[in-house]
Design an enzyme around this catalytic site. Structure first.
Site, PDB file in Angstrom:
ATOM      1  N   GLY A 223     -18.638  11.440 -12.649  1.00 29.36           N
ATOM      2  CA  GLY A 223     -18.702  12.317 -13.946  1.00 29.36           C
ATOM      3  C   GLY A 223     -17.529  12.280 -14.793  1.00 29.36           C
ATOM      4  O   GLY A 223     -16.754  11.206 -14.323  1.00 29.36           O
ATOM      5  N   GLY A 225     -14.732  14.737 -16.960  1.00 33.45           N
ATOM      6  CA  GLY A 225     -14.256  16.290 -17.388  1.00 33.45           C
ATOM      7  C   GLY A 225     -13.446  16.276 -18.748  1.00 33.45           C
ATOM      8  O   GLY A 225     -13.303  15.056 -19.248  1.00 33.45           O
ATOM      9  N   ASN A 226     -12.893  17.234 -19.030  1.00 36.01           N
ATOM     10  CA  ASN A 226     -12.201  17.547 -20.190  1.00 36.01           C
ATOM     11  C   ASN A 226     -10.849  16.656 -19.961  1.00 36.01           C
ATOM     12  O   ASN A 226     -10.248  16.223 -21.106  1.00 36.01           O
ATOM     13  CB  ASN A 226     -11.619  19.015 -20.433  1.00 36.01           C
ATOM     14  CG  ASN A 226     -12.898  19.915 -20.797  1.00 36.01           C
ATOM     15  OD1 ASN A 226     -13.759  19.274 -21.617  1.00 36.01           O
ATOM     16  ND2 ASN A 226     -12.936  21.064 -20.442  1.00 36.01           N
ATOM     17  N   GLY A 228     -10.240  13.928 -17.613  1.00 39.48           N
ATOM     18  CA  GLY A 228     -10.440  12.475 -17.208  1.00 39.48           C
ATOM     19  C   GLY A 228     -11.788  12.304 -16.559  1.00 39.48           C
ATOM     20  O   GLY A 228     -12.442  13.391 -16.160  1.00 39.48           O
ATOM     21  N   GLU A 229     -11.631  11.205 -15.758  1.00 44.81           N
ATOM     22  CA  GLU A 229     -12.893  10.890 -15.001  1.00 44.81           C
ATOM     23  C   GLU A 229     -12.927  11.798 -13.561  1.00 44.81           C
ATOM     24  O   GLU A 229     -11.975  12.154 -12.986  1.00 44.81           O
ATOM     25  CB  GLU A 229     -13.060   9.440 -14.622  1.00 44.81           C
ATOM     26  CG  GLU A 229     -13.502   8.628 -15.775  1.00 44.81           C
ATOM     27  CD  GLU A 229     -11.921   8.410 -16.623  1.00 44.81           C
ATOM     28  OE1 GLU A 229     -10.921   8.520 -16.286  1.00 44.81           O
ATOM     29  OE2 GLU A 229     -12.305   8.194 -17.968  1.00 44.81           O
ATOM     30  N   VAL A 230     -14.052  11.878 -13.104  1.00 49.65           N
ATOM     31  CA  VAL A 230     -14.284  12.412 -11.576  1.00 49.65           C
ATOM     32  C   VAL A 230     -14.934  11.442 -10.790  1.00 49.65           C
ATOM     33  O   VAL A 230     -15.840  10.681 -11.315  1.00 49.65           O
ATOM     34  CB  VAL A 230     -15.299  13.739 -11.938  1.00 49.65           C
ATOM     35  CG1 VAL A 230     -15.296  14.500 -10.339  1.00 49.65           C
ATOM     36  CG2 VAL A 230     -14.868  14.805 -12.737  1.00 49.65           C
ATOM     37  N   LYS A 245     -10.792  14.615  -9.134  1.00 46.70           N
ATOM     38  CA  LYS A 245     -10.622  14.900 -10.438  1.00 46.70           C
ATOM     39  C   LYS A 245      -9.363  14.217 -10.992  1.00 46.70           C
ATOM     40  O   LYS A 245      -8.311  14.517 -10.542  1.00 46.70           O
ATOM     41  CB  LYS A 245     -10.580  16.297 -10.997  1.00 46.70           C
ATOM     42  CG  LYS A 245     -11.989  16.982 -10.913  1.00 46.70           C
ATOM     43  CD  LYS A 245     -11.977  18.508 -11.395  1.00 46.70           C
ATOM     44  CE  LYS A 245     -13.103  19.264 -11.408  1.00 46.70           C
ATOM     45  NZ  LYS A 245     -13.020  20.577 -11.934  1.00 46.70           N
ATOM     46  N   ASP A 338     -15.226  30.625 -18.096  1.00 49.33           N
ATOM     47  CA  ASP A 338     -16.085  29.493 -18.281  1.00 49.33           C
ATOM     48  C   ASP A 338     -17.149  29.625 -17.419  1.00 49.33           C
ATOM     49  O   ASP A 338     -17.614  28.359 -16.893  1.00 49.33           O
ATOM     50  CB  ASP A 338     -15.302  28.221 -18.284  1.00 49.33           C
ATOM     51  CG  ASP A 338     -16.003  27.208 -18.917  1.00 49.33           C
ATOM     52  OD1 ASP A 338     -17.018  27.343 -19.940  1.00 49.33           O
ATOM     53  OD2 ASP A 338     -15.635  25.919 -19.196  1.00 49.33           O
TER      54      ASP A 338
END
EC number: 2.7.10.2
Length: 477
Positions: A223, A225-226, A228-230, A245, A338
């Site tokens: 995945g 995220g805001n 960086g990569e997961v 994360k 959120d």
């Protein structure tokens, strides 16, 4: 597909572990076979005849004092002598090496020092230093420098550790390593600088949650995220599957500090419907947050791909899980800010867990006043008072929970599909609300309408929602 990708990865890792176990078993089998062949060779050396009347011993370490055996001519060797003879076949040819010598603490590398906190944000230093002379060493944000932070006269002071000619110093004499420098300052009680007069008193150890990057084995990207990569991954020590994360190294220091906010929140929590923190890697860049790997993927994708096959009771159980997790956060004065289907995760047994605490805040009075505009605010999930005045509370989370309920029973549809963010705000301000999803029970839609009361004080608590959802679920058996 993210859910299938994660499941496939888990199966791959299980297969790898099985192959490793098979390799170990084959090695053990080969070892036993070699021992068997060696024993067989020894037996063949003895020949087919009768065993010798006595065993020829090379020394007198074994007792042969039995008078009865001597009277019988020594024809019956003792059990101990036989054991000794057989064990000699397998006696190692080399003596064991001497025990390893412990490395003195001062000679260990910097990242193994308990007082080295890695890429700890400067803003968090003040929380760790409590008494005059408390100190730690950290990596400077945005620069390849090390900083010695120490509390003095009630204020945290920060000193760049100068590095030249492979020597480290705040000023004056240099040392071959930072651990040697710190050891000298502690032992001698020499001031850091003549001007400051500050002396080191107590090293503040790093958080128990801190992991070394070497503790992880990274897998595939699952995945983004805001920050960086997961990635998927596992802990090297026990092969625990984890989600990692990452924070892009190019982000400014204040954004990196926000990235670690999620871990700071989750350190304090333990609940079956809250994703579990395993640790953080802050010893060097890139910074990682390490969490349990929830193998079913995010709830929104789950609803869109699996929702049509789910029973109503299962959907009710899953939103009940969400209510239980949010009730727990409410009791901790934690505001999620959120809450949405995309920020919940689903286990292989369809247990829902609240995730993505990047915007979360803990406030003693349960109210958080935000500033900085609406650039990152999920407008269609956010309560009017939060959009208009930046006022966040558990009541504003309840509004978002109503949208989560709507997403669930519309099987992953997007709220206000034909409206822009601005049009959505105007629609809600005029009293407009989302319609009842086609498959939604009337009792659940009434809960949604309570979530969307314009006045925050008119919205029920998460505790009340959890109890009501449990009651509705029992009626759908």
């Amino acid at each position: 597909h993210p859910r299938e990708q994660v499941q496939l990865l888990a199966k791959k890792q299980v297969l790898q572990e099985a192959l490793q176990a098979l390799q170990v078993a084959l090695c053990s089998q080969a070892k036993l076979q070699a021992q068997r062949e060696l024993l067989q060779a020894k037996l063949e050396q003895l020949g087919p005849g009768e065993p010798p009347p006595v065993l020829l011993l090379q020394d007198d370490r074994h007792s042969t004092s039995s008078s009865e055996q001597e009277r019988e001519g020594g024809r019956t060797p003792t059990l101990e002598i036989l054991k000794s003879h057989i064990s000699g076949i397998f006696r190692p040819k080399f003596s064991l090496p001497p025990p390893l010598q412990l490395v003195p603490e001062v000679q260990k590398p910097l990242h193994e020092q308990l007082w080295y906190h890695g890429a700890l944000p400067r803003a968090e230093v003040a929380e760790l230093l409590t008494h005059s002379g408390d100190f730690l060493v950290r990596e400077s944000q945005g620069k390849q420098e090390y900083v010695l932070s120490v509390l003095w006269d009630g204020q945290p002071r920060h000193f760049i550790i100068q590095s030249a000619d492979n020597l480290y110093r705040p000023e004056g004499d240099g040392f071959a390593s930072i651990p040697l420098l710190v050891d000298h300052l502690l032992r001698s009680q020499q001031p850091l600088t003549k001007k400051s007069g500050i002396v080191l008193n107590r090293a503040v150890p790093k958080d128990k949650w801190v992991l070394n990057h070497e503790d992880l084995v990274l897998g595939e990207q699952i995945g983004r995220g805001n920050f960086g990569e997961v990635f998927s991954g596992r802990l090297r020590a026990d092969n625990t599957l984890v989600a990692v994360k990452s924070c892009r190294e190019t982000l400014p220091p204040d954004i990196k500090a926000k990235f670690l906010q999620e871990a700071k929140i989750l350190k304090q929590y333990s609940h079956p419907n809250i994703v579990r923190l395993i640790g953080v890697c802050t010893q060097k860049q890139p910074i990682y947050i390490v969490m349990e790997l929830v193998q079913g993927g995010d709830f929104l994708t789950f609803l869109r791909t699996e929702g049509a096959r789910l029973r109503m009771k299962t959907l009710l159980q899953m939103v009940g899980d969400a209510a239980a997790g949010m009730e727990y956060l409410e009791s901790k004065c934690c505001i999620h800010r959120d809450l949405a289907a995309r920020n919940c995760l689903v286990t292989e047994k369809n247990v829902l867990k609240i995730s993505d605490f990047g915007m979360s805040r803990e406030e003693a009075d349960g109210v958080y006043a935000a500033s900085g505009g609406l650039r990152l605010v999920p407008v269609k999930w956010t309560a009017p008072e939060a959009l208009n005045y930046g006022r966040y509370s558990s009541e504003s989370d309840v509004w978002s929970f109503g949208i989560l309920l709507w997403e669930t029973f519309s099987l992953g549809a997007s709220p206000y599909p034909n409206l822009s963010n601005q049009q959505t705000r105007e629609f809600v301000e005029k009293g407009g609300r989302l319609p009842c999803p086609e498959l939604c029970p009337d009792a659940v839609f009434r809960l949604m309408e309570q979530c969307w009361a314009y006045e925050p004080g008119q919205r029920p608590s998460f505790s009340a929602f959890y109890q009501e959802l449990q009651s509705i679920r029992k009626r759908h058996r």
